[in-house]
Design a protein around this motif. Structure first.
Motif, short mmCIF file in Angstrom:
data_model
loop_
_atom_site.label_atom_id
_atom_site.label_comp_id
_atom_site.label_asym_id
_atom_site.label_seq_id
_atom_site.Cartn_x
_atom_site.Cartn_y
_atom_site.Cartn_z
N ALA A 158 44.87 40.39 41.15
CA ALA A 158 43.85 39.70 41.93
C ALA A 158 42.67 39.28 41.05
O ALA A 158 42.11 38.19 41.21
CB ALA A 158 43.37 40.60 43.07
N VAL A 159 42.28 40.13 40.10
CA VAL A 159 41.20 39.79 39.18
C VAL A 159 41.60 38.59 38.33
O VAL A 159 40.80 37.67 38.10
CB VAL A 159 40.85 41.00 38.29
CG1 VAL A 159 39.96 40.58 37.12
CG2 VAL A 159 40.15 42.08 39.11
N ARG A 160 42.83 38.56 37.88
CA ARG A 160 43.26 37.43 37.05
C ARG A 160 43.31 36.13 37.86
O ARG A 160 43.00 35.06 37.33
CB ARG A 160 44.63 37.74 36.44
CG ARG A 160 44.53 38.81 35.36
CD ARG A 160 45.83 39.08 34.65
NE ARG A 160 45.60 39.97 33.52
CZ ARG A 160 46.55 40.44 32.74
NH1 ARG A 160 47.82 40.12 32.96
NH2 ARG A 160 46.25 41.24 31.72
N THR A 161 43.69 36.24 39.12
CA THR A 161 43.67 35.05 39.97
C THR A 161 42.24 34.55 40.15
O THR A 161 41.97 33.34 40.05
CB THR A 161 44.29 35.36 41.33
OG1 THR A 161 45.66 35.74 41.15
CG2 THR A 161 44.24 34.15 42.25
N ALA A 162 41.31 35.48 40.40
CA ALA A 162 39.91 35.09 40.54
C ALA A 162 39.38 34.51 39.23
O ALA A 162 38.61 33.53 39.23
CB ALA A 162 39.07 36.30 40.97
N GLY A 163 39.78 35.10 38.10
CA GLY A 163 39.31 34.62 36.81
C GLY A 163 39.78 33.21 36.48
O GLY A 163 39.11 32.50 35.73
N ALA A 164 40.91 32.81 37.06
CA ALA A 164 41.41 31.45 36.80
C ALA A 164 40.46 30.39 37.36
O ALA A 164 40.49 29.23 36.92
CB ALA A 164 42.80 31.29 37.40
N TRP A 165 39.63 30.78 38.35
CA TRP A 165 38.69 29.83 38.94
C TRP A 165 37.36 29.80 38.19
O TRP A 165 36.54 28.91 38.44
CB TRP A 165 38.43 30.19 40.40
CG TRP A 165 39.62 29.98 41.28
CD1 TRP A 165 40.59 30.88 41.57
CD2 TRP A 165 39.98 28.77 41.94
NE1 TRP A 165 41.55 30.32 42.39
CE2 TRP A 165 41.19 29.01 42.64
CE3 TRP A 165 39.40 27.50 42.03
CZ2 TRP A 165 41.82 28.04 43.39
CZ3 TRP A 165 40.03 26.52 42.79
CH2 TRP A 165 41.23 26.80 43.47
N TRP A 166 37.15 30.73 37.30
CA TRP A 166 35.90 30.78 36.56
C TRP A 166 35.94 29.77 35.41
O TRP A 166 36.89 29.75 34.63
CB TRP A 166 35.67 32.19 36.01
CG TRP A 166 34.49 32.34 35.11
CD1 TRP A 166 34.48 32.57 33.77
CD2 TRP A 166 33.10 32.25 35.49
NE1 TRP A 166 33.20 32.65 33.29
CE2 TRP A 166 32.33 32.45 34.32
CE3 TRP A 166 32.43 32.03 36.70
CZ2 TRP A 166 30.93 32.43 34.33
CZ3 TRP A 166 31.06 32.02 36.72
CH2 TRP A 166 30.32 32.22 35.56
N LEU A 177 36.58 45.46 33.15
CA LEU A 177 35.46 45.97 33.94
C LEU A 177 35.58 45.50 35.38
O LEU A 177 35.35 46.28 36.32
CB LEU A 177 34.14 45.50 33.34
CG LEU A 177 32.88 45.89 34.12
CD1 LEU A 177 32.75 47.40 34.25
CD2 LEU A 177 31.63 45.29 33.45
N ALA A 178 35.96 44.24 35.59
CA ALA A 178 36.13 43.73 36.95
C ALA A 178 37.21 44.53 37.69
O ALA A 178 37.05 44.85 38.88
CB ALA A 178 36.51 42.26 36.90
N CYS A 179 38.29 44.87 37.02
CA CYS A 179 39.35 45.65 37.66
C CYS A 179 38.85 47.05 38.01
O CYS A 179 39.14 47.56 39.09
CB CYS A 179 40.56 45.72 36.72
SG CYS A 179 42.01 46.52 37.45
N HIS A 180 38.09 47.66 37.11
CA HIS A 180 37.52 48.98 37.37
C HIS A 180 36.61 48.94 38.60
O HIS A 180 36.70 49.81 39.48
CB HIS A 180 36.73 49.42 36.13
CG HIS A 180 35.98 50.70 36.30
ND1 HIS A 180 36.57 51.95 36.20
CD2 HIS A 180 34.67 50.94 36.56
CE1 HIS A 180 35.65 52.88 36.39
NE2 HIS A 180 34.50 52.30 36.61
N LEU A 181 35.74 47.94 38.68
CA LEU A 181 34.81 47.83 39.80
C LEU A 181 35.55 47.49 41.10
O LEU A 181 35.25 48.05 42.16
CB LEU A 181 33.74 46.77 39.50
CG LEU A 181 32.83 47.06 38.30
CD1 LEU A 181 31.91 45.86 38.05
CD2 LEU A 181 32.02 48.32 38.51
N ALA A 182 36.50 46.56 41.02
CA ALA A 182 37.23 46.16 42.22
C ALA A 182 38.05 47.31 42.78
O ALA A 182 38.10 47.51 44.01
CB ALA A 182 38.14 44.97 41.89
#
Length: 236
Positions: A158-166, A177-182
Motif C-alpha cells: 500500500a505504501v508503494r502504491t501511494a508512493g507512485a503518486w508522489w 518509515l512510512a511502512c513503520h508508521l502505517a
C-alpha cells in the motif's frame, strides 16, 4: 539536554556507526573497529593500541602501519564521540529476505499508507533525523501487536502504491518509515531498521517482522547489511 546518541554495530568486516546528531554514517575497517572496545584517550588506551597492534602483527600485518592507523582512527573517533556514549547493537542473526510483496492491501491499509507516507515525507524533510527517530519510537508505543509477514507485506504494498503518486523520490528511508508508521496506525508493528554495508559502502533502511526483511531488491542476495539502529516496541 540529552545529546543525540551514537549507535554502532560490529560485523565480520568492520563496524558501522550512525550519529543521530548529524545523520552521518562512519564505517570502520576490522582494525579500526577494535577501537569501539578501547577506553578513552590516555595511557590505558595507548596500552590497548599496542596490544591490538601486537595481535594484528601476529597475523602478518605491518606493526607500524597498524599502530599508525589505530592512532589516527582513535583521534577521529574521539572527535566523533565528543564524550557521548556509543550504543552498540548486539549481533543479529541473518534474516530471511523477501522481495516484491505479494499480499494485497485492504482499504484500511491504503488509508494508513497514505497517512504514513505523508508523515514520513514531512518528517524527513522538515526535522533532523534524531527527531524522526523519536517519532518512530513513539509510534512503536501505540497499542497493537507484531504484524504477520503477509500483513506487513500488505502495508508495504500500500505504501508503494501511494508512493507512485508522489511526484518526488521515495527512497528506502521514506518508504520504510512510512511502512513503520502505517503499520502502527493499523494496530500492528514492524521493526524499522537503519543499517549499512561495506562493499560497496552504503546505508540502507528497511522493515522487518518475524525475522523477515520485507520488499527488498533481488540483487541483495545474500543480505549484505549490518543493522545498527532498530526501532520496535521492545526498545521504543
Amino acid at each position: 539536554m540529552i545529546e543525540p546518541s551514537l549507535h554502532a554495530a560490529r560485523g565480520p568486516v568492520g563496524a558501522a556507526l550512525l550519529d543521530l546528531a548529524t545523520g552521518r554514517w562512519t564505517l570502520l575497517d576490522p582494525i579500526a573497529a577494535t577501537l569501539l572496545d578501547l577506553p578513552a584517550a590516555g595511557a590505558e588506551r595507548d596500552a590497548a593500541i599496542e596490544d591490538a597492534t601486537a595481535r594484528w602483527a601476529a597475523t602478518g600485518a605491518a606493526p607500524d602501519r597498524v599502530r599508525g592507523d589505530l592512532t589516527r582512527a582513535a583521534a577521529d573517533l574521539d572527535r566523533l564521540r565528543a564524550g557521548r556514549p556509543v550504543h552498540q547493537s548486539p549481533p543479529a542473526p541473518t534474516p530471511i529476505v523477501l522481495f516484491a510483496p505479494a499480499a494485497r492491501p485492504s482499504l484500511r491499509d491504503r488509508a494508513a499508507a497514505g497517512i504514513g507516507l505523508a508523515a514520513a515525507l514531512l518528517l524527513l524533510r522538515a526535522v533532523p533525523i534524531r527527531h524522526v527517530v523519536t517519532v518512530a519510537r513513539l509510534s512503536a508505543r501505540l497499542p497493537g501487536r507484531p504484524a504477520g509477514v503477509r500483513e506487513a507485506e500488505a502495508v508495504l504494498a500500500a505504501v508503494r502504491t501511494a508512493g507512485a503518486w508522489w511526484p518526488g523520490r521515495v527512497a528506502c528511508l521514506e518508504e520504510s518509515l512510512a511502512c513503520h508508521l502505517a503499520a502502527a496506525l493499523t494496530g500492528r508493528r514492524v521493526r524499522w531498521v537503519l543499517g549499512a554495508r561495506f562493499a560497496p559502502r552504503g546505508a540502507h533502511a528497511w522493515v522487518e517482522t518475524g525475522g523477515h526483511v520485507l520488499g527488498q531488491d533481488d540483487h541483495d542476495r545474500p543480505w549484505p547489511y549490518l543493522p545498527v539502529l532498530t526501532i520496535s516496541d521492545s526498545n521504543a
